[in-house]
Design an enzyme around this catalytic site. Structure first.
Site, PDB file in Angstrom:
ATOM      1  N   TRP A 270     -33.110  17.839   6.722  1.00  0.00           N
ATOM      2  CA  TRP A 270     -33.412  16.964   7.861  1.00  0.00           C
ATOM      3  C   TRP A 270     -34.641  16.139   7.507  1.00  0.00           C
ATOM      4  O   TRP A 270     -35.620  16.676   6.999  1.00  0.00           O
ATOM      5  CB  TRP A 270     -33.708  17.768   9.142  1.00  0.00           C
ATOM      6  CG  TRP A 270     -34.180  16.835  10.227  1.00  0.00           C
ATOM      7  CD1 TRP A 270     -33.408  16.002  10.971  1.00  0.00           C
ATOM      8  CD2 TRP A 270     -35.545  16.592  10.637  1.00  0.00           C
ATOM      9  NE1 TRP A 270     -34.201  15.252  11.823  1.00  0.00           N
ATOM     10  CE2 TRP A 270     -35.502  15.595  11.636  1.00  0.00           C
ATOM     11  CE3 TRP A 270     -36.787  17.120  10.260  1.00  0.00           C
ATOM     12  CZ2 TRP A 270     -36.655  15.108  12.270  1.00  0.00           C
ATOM     13  CZ3 TRP A 270     -37.936  16.637  10.879  1.00  0.00           C
ATOM     14  CH2 TRP A 270     -37.858  15.647  11.876  1.00  0.00           C
TER      15      TRP A 270
ATOM     16  N   GLU B  57     -28.475  17.402   8.723  1.00  0.00           N
ATOM     17  CA  GLU B  57     -28.696  17.431  10.179  1.00  0.00           C
ATOM     18  C   GLU B  57     -28.977  16.023  10.679  1.00  0.00           C
ATOM     19  O   GLU B  57     -29.838  15.327  10.141  1.00  0.00           O
ATOM     20  CB  GLU B  57     -29.885  18.353  10.493  1.00  0.00           C
ATOM     21  CG  GLU B  57     -30.239  18.402  11.974  1.00  0.00           C
ATOM     22  CD  GLU B  57     -31.456  19.277  12.275  1.00  0.00           C
ATOM     23  OE1 GLU B  57     -32.200  19.634  11.336  1.00  0.00           O
ATOM     24  OE2 GLU B  57     -31.672  19.589  13.458  1.00  0.00           O
TER      25      GLU B  57
ATOM     26  N   LYS C 151     -29.898  13.151  13.874  1.00  0.00           N
ATOM     27  CA  LYS C 151     -30.758  13.066  15.054  1.00  0.00           C
ATOM     28  C   LYS C 151     -30.619  11.690  15.682  1.00  0.00           C
ATOM     29  O   LYS C 151     -30.348  10.712  14.978  1.00  0.00           O
ATOM     30  CB  LYS C 151     -32.212  13.317  14.643  1.00  0.00           C
ATOM     31  CG  LYS C 151     -33.144  13.564  15.822  1.00  0.00           C
ATOM     32  CD  LYS C 151     -34.454  14.185  15.373  1.00  0.00           C
ATOM     33  CE  LYS C 151     -35.371  14.390  16.558  1.00  0.00           C
ATOM     34  NZ  LYS C 151     -36.595  15.109  16.216  1.00  0.00           N
TER      35      LYS C 151
ATOM     36  N   ASP D  55     -27.695  19.801  15.831  1.00  0.00           N
ATOM     37  CA  ASP D  55     -28.781  20.363  16.645  1.00  0.00           C
ATOM     38  C   ASP D  55     -28.538  19.821  18.050  1.00  0.00           C
ATOM     39  O   ASP D  55     -28.481  18.602  18.243  1.00  0.00           O
ATOM     40  CB  ASP D  55     -30.122  19.882  16.069  1.00  0.00           C
ATOM     41  CG  ASP D  55     -31.327  20.370  16.851  1.00  0.00           C
ATOM     42  OD1 ASP D  55     -31.313  20.256  18.092  1.00  0.00           O
ATOM     43  OD2 ASP D  55     -32.310  20.818  16.225  1.00  0.00           O
TER      44      ASP D  55
ATOM     45  N   HIS E  97     -30.290  16.801  19.664  1.00  0.00           N
ATOM     46  CA  HIS E  97     -30.310  15.546  18.917  1.00  0.00           C
ATOM     47  C   HIS E  97     -29.252  14.528  19.318  1.00  0.00           C
ATOM     48  O   HIS E  97     -28.822  13.726  18.499  1.00  0.00           O
ATOM     49  CB  HIS E  97     -30.163  15.830  17.425  1.00  0.00           C
ATOM     50  CG  HIS E  97     -31.374  16.486  16.843  1.00  0.00           C
ATOM     51  ND1 HIS E  97     -31.534  16.668  15.492  1.00  0.00           N
ATOM     52  CD2 HIS E  97     -32.487  16.990  17.414  1.00  0.00           C
ATOM     53  CE1 HIS E  97     -32.692  17.280  15.261  1.00  0.00           C
ATOM     54  NE2 HIS E  97     -33.279  17.483  16.420  1.00  0.00           N
TER      55      HIS E  97
ATOM     56  N   HIS F 262     -28.065  24.129  14.976  1.00  0.00           N
ATOM     57  CA  HIS F 262     -29.400  24.465  15.448  1.00  0.00           C
ATOM     58  C   HIS F 262     -29.284  24.563  16.959  1.00  0.00           C
ATOM     59  O   HIS F 262     -28.997  23.559  17.622  1.00  0.00           O
ATOM     60  CB  HIS F 262     -30.408  23.354  15.110  1.00  0.00           C
ATOM     61  CG  HIS F 262     -31.008  23.508  13.751  1.00  0.00           C
ATOM     62  ND1 HIS F 262     -31.932  22.625  13.242  1.00  0.00           N
ATOM     63  CD2 HIS F 262     -30.838  24.460  12.800  1.00  0.00           C
ATOM     64  CE1 HIS F 262     -32.287  23.018  12.027  1.00  0.00           C
ATOM     65  NE2 HIS F 262     -31.635  24.121  11.732  1.00  0.00           N
TER      66      HIS F 262
ATOM     67  N   ASP G  91     -37.894  15.512  24.548  1.00  0.00           N
ATOM     68  CA  ASP G  91     -38.168  16.589  23.592  1.00  0.00           C
ATOM     69  C   ASP G  91     -36.900  17.371  23.290  1.00  0.00           C
ATOM     70  O   ASP G  91     -36.146  17.704  24.192  1.00  0.00           O
ATOM     71  CB  ASP G  91     -39.218  17.554  24.143  1.00  0.00           C
ATOM     72  CG  ASP G  91     -39.461  18.680  23.157  1.00  0.00           C
ATOM     73  OD1 ASP G  91     -39.737  18.387  21.977  1.00  0.00           O
ATOM     74  OD2 ASP G  91     -39.331  19.861  23.525  1.00  0.00           O
TER      75      ASP G  91
ATOM     76  N   ASP H  80     -36.839  20.331  21.617  1.00  0.00           N
ATOM     77  CA  ASP H  80     -37.162  21.645  21.052  1.00  0.00           C
ATOM     78  C   ASP H  80     -37.752  22.672  22.018  1.00  0.00           C
ATOM     79  O   ASP H  80     -38.651  23.412  21.646  1.00  0.00           O
ATOM     80  CB  ASP H  80     -38.140  21.448  19.881  1.00  0.00           C
ATOM     81  CG  ASP H  80     -37.553  20.556  18.806  1.00  0.00           C
ATOM     82  OD1 ASP H  80     -36.601  20.981  18.144  1.00  0.00           O
ATOM     83  OD2 ASP H  80     -38.028  19.416  18.641  1.00  0.00           O
TER      84      ASP H  80
ATOM     85  N   ASP I 129     -33.652  26.686  16.684  1.00  0.00           N
ATOM     86  CA  ASP I 129     -34.660  25.695  16.298  1.00  0.00           C
ATOM     87  C   ASP I 129     -35.375  25.177  17.532  1.00  0.00           C
ATOM     88  O   ASP I 129     -34.857  24.332  18.243  1.00  0.00           O
ATOM     89  CB  ASP I 129     -33.987  24.525  15.551  1.00  0.00           C
ATOM     90  CG  ASP I 129     -35.007  23.481  15.106  1.00  0.00           C
ATOM     91  OD1 ASP I 129     -36.212  23.813  15.077  1.00  0.00           O
ATOM     92  OD2 ASP I 129     -34.605  22.342  14.805  1.00  0.00           O
TER      93      ASP I 129
HETATM   94  C1  RNT Z   1     -36.248  18.176  14.010  1.00  0.00           C
HETATM   95  C2  RNT Z   1     -35.094  18.952  13.478  1.00  0.00           C
HETATM   96  C3  RNT Z   1     -35.422  19.945  12.402  1.00  0.00           C
HETATM   97  C4  RNT Z   1     -36.750  20.645  12.617  1.00  0.00           C
HETATM   98  C5  RNT Z   1     -37.021  21.779  11.658  1.00  0.00           C
HETATM   99  C6  RNT Z   1     -38.422  22.247  11.759  1.00  0.00           C
HETATM  100  O1  RNT Z   1     -35.924  17.397  15.069  1.00  0.00           O
HETATM  101  O2  RNT Z   1     -34.454  19.603  14.556  1.00  0.00           O
HETATM  102  O3  RNT Z   1     -34.394  20.845  12.272  1.00  0.00           O
HETATM  103  O4  RNT Z   1     -36.875  21.103  13.925  1.00  0.00           O
HETATM  104  O5  RNT Z   1     -36.688  21.399  10.393  1.00  0.00           O
HETATM  105 ZN    ZN Z   2     -33.007  21.080  14.171  1.00  0.00          ZN
END
Ligand code: RNT
Ligand code: ZN
Length: 417
Positions: free
Chosen positions: A182, A223, A225, A258, A261, A285, A293, A295, A325
């Site tokens: 990523w 990955e 985003k 993820d 994303h 993820h 955000d 996360d 994640d």
């Molecule tokens: C970031 C991605 C990625 C990170 C990690 C720390 O938006 O989700 O996966 O969170 O690599």
């Molecule tokens: Zn991620």
């Protein structure tokens, strides 16, 4: 076995669900626990802040500052989680000898020996991630897609070094290593060239994957985003880019989704069955996006449940690598780890205790009213009693674990300052 479990088991059995089998299955599903919740994604190879399209917020006291502290916190967290774990390590968590420093293009398996020992002692597998952020060689917000060949070269070498380390992880643990690529590469404002960076990113990943590895043991992923903090207008590794890259390189690369994303009305639960039609294996993820955000700590919310349902309904447990994640620096970090991991476990157990075959049959025979009623009925099933039995068998408390964390916080974490 409690009377409540016995009674719940009967209720589920009437719907055709074998809860003993669900519990047994749960113990075999690995979920990869991300090391980076323990110290706000900082790691051990630099002193600077977290930069590059992701950010932690909050300054809750007691974060781990050294490998020993991080390992201790991980152990504490894992002692409160049922189920099978892998540990997910980022390259910035390299552990050097006193006075030693090795830049990311030159890191070697030996710099992760303590992670290997940690995982082996606990019978766990390891996953890995090159760290394409928080580093002076991120030039103008770009790494693998930079127009500067020197910068690209540095990061390609980093990626290749990470393949070699992933190989070592798999060899040492005897468990395949998922290696996720990523980057936060992108632009804050409307770019004049969208394809150039993507072509460079593609070629850079090609070069990284030219490092020899056995795709049975090392599982590189890309990955995607939609946007990141500071890169609001354009992300090089967009969804279409990552899916197409993985599709074009099916034999040696997996797509990683993820769920933080995507645009807010898109759901990864619906994308899982789409990808499973085409890819032999996929990676996830699991996180919780809130507004900008991506996360927040995973909770037992509708989408987490639905993600687990889709993996199970599609019979995709053996084809899906599940990792967590998220990173919240505003609450106790051990608690964040435990709560997120347990939420994923609850979602998976709930999915395994759903009469999916029966519900599918209702759909396929167009009994949609009955299907709706049955799906609503499932929501009232006594899953808490099954969870309690699962936790009992795993030797952890089913609930109320915060007292234990508070004690650890007082005895250990708050003494770090
Ligand atoms: C970031 C991605 C990625 C990170 C990690 C720390 O938006 O989700 O996966 O969170 O690599
Ligand atoms: Zn991620």
């Amino acid at each position: 076995m409690s009377a409540r479990y016995e009674s719940a088991k009967e209720i589920y059995a009437k719907m055709g669900v074998d809860t003993d089998a669900a519990i047994a299955k749960m113990k075999t599903i690995p979920v990869s626990l991300h090391c980076w919740q323990g110290d706000d994604v900082i790691g051990f190879d630099h002193d600077g802040p977290l930069t590059g399209g992701i950010q932690t917020t909050g300054d809750y006291p007691g974060k781990a500052r050294t490998p020993d502290e991080l390992f201790a916190d991980l152990d504490k967290a894992m002692s409160l989680m049922p189920g099978k774990k892998k540990i997910n390590v980022h390259a910035c968590y390299a552990i050097f000898e006193e006075g030693e420093f090795v830049d990311r293009d030159k890191i070697e398996p030996k710099h992760f020996q303590r992670w290997v020992d940690f995982a082996k002692e606990r019978g766990m597998g390891l996953d890995f991630n090159p760290t394409f952020f928080s580093h002076p060689k991120i030039k103008d917000g770009l790494s693998l897609s930079s127009p500067d060949p020197e910068i690209r070269k540095f990061w390609i070498e980093h990626g290749k070094a990470c393949i070699r380390i992933s190989k070592y992880f798999a060899e040492q643990t005897g468990i395949p290593c998922v290696m996720n690529i990523w980057t936060g590469d992108g632009y804050k404002d409307v770019p004049a060239d969208r394809m150039g960076p993507r072509m460079r990113y593609k070629e850079s990943i090609d070069e990284i994957l030219s490092e020899p590895y056995d795709p049975k043991w090392v599982k590189p992923c890309v990955e995607s985003k939609v946007f990141g903090i500071g890169v609001e207008a354009y992300t090089v590794g967009s969804a279409e880019f990552a899916l197409s890259y993985a599709a074009a390189n099916r034999e040696k690369c997996l797509p990683l989704m993820d769920n933080g994303h995507y645009h807010p009305t898109e759901v990864v639960s619906d994308k899982i069955p789409a990808l499973l039609c085409f890819y032999p294996q996929i990676a996830l993820h699991v996180t919780r996006g809130i507004r900008w955000d991506s996360d927040h700590v995973v909770l037992l919310d509708d989408e987490t449940k639905e993600i687990a349902q889709e993996i199970v309904r599609c019979d995709g447990l053996d084809r899906t690598y599940i990792a967590l994640d998220y990173f919240d620096a505003s609450i106790n970090r051990v608690s964040a780890w435990v709560t997120g991991f347990r939420s994923m476990q609850k979602a998976l157990l709930n999915a395994l205790c759903t009469p999916s075959a029966y519900l599918k049959e209702l759909q396929d025979t167009n009994q949609m009213s009955r299907k709706m009623v049955a799906m609503e009925d499932c929501k009232m099933l006594p899953i808490g009693d099954i969870w309690e039995e699962y936790c009992r068998q795993c030797g952890v408390a089913a609930n109320g674990y915060y007292d234990e964390i508070e004690k650890y916080e007082a005895d250990v974490q708050l003494k770090r300052s």
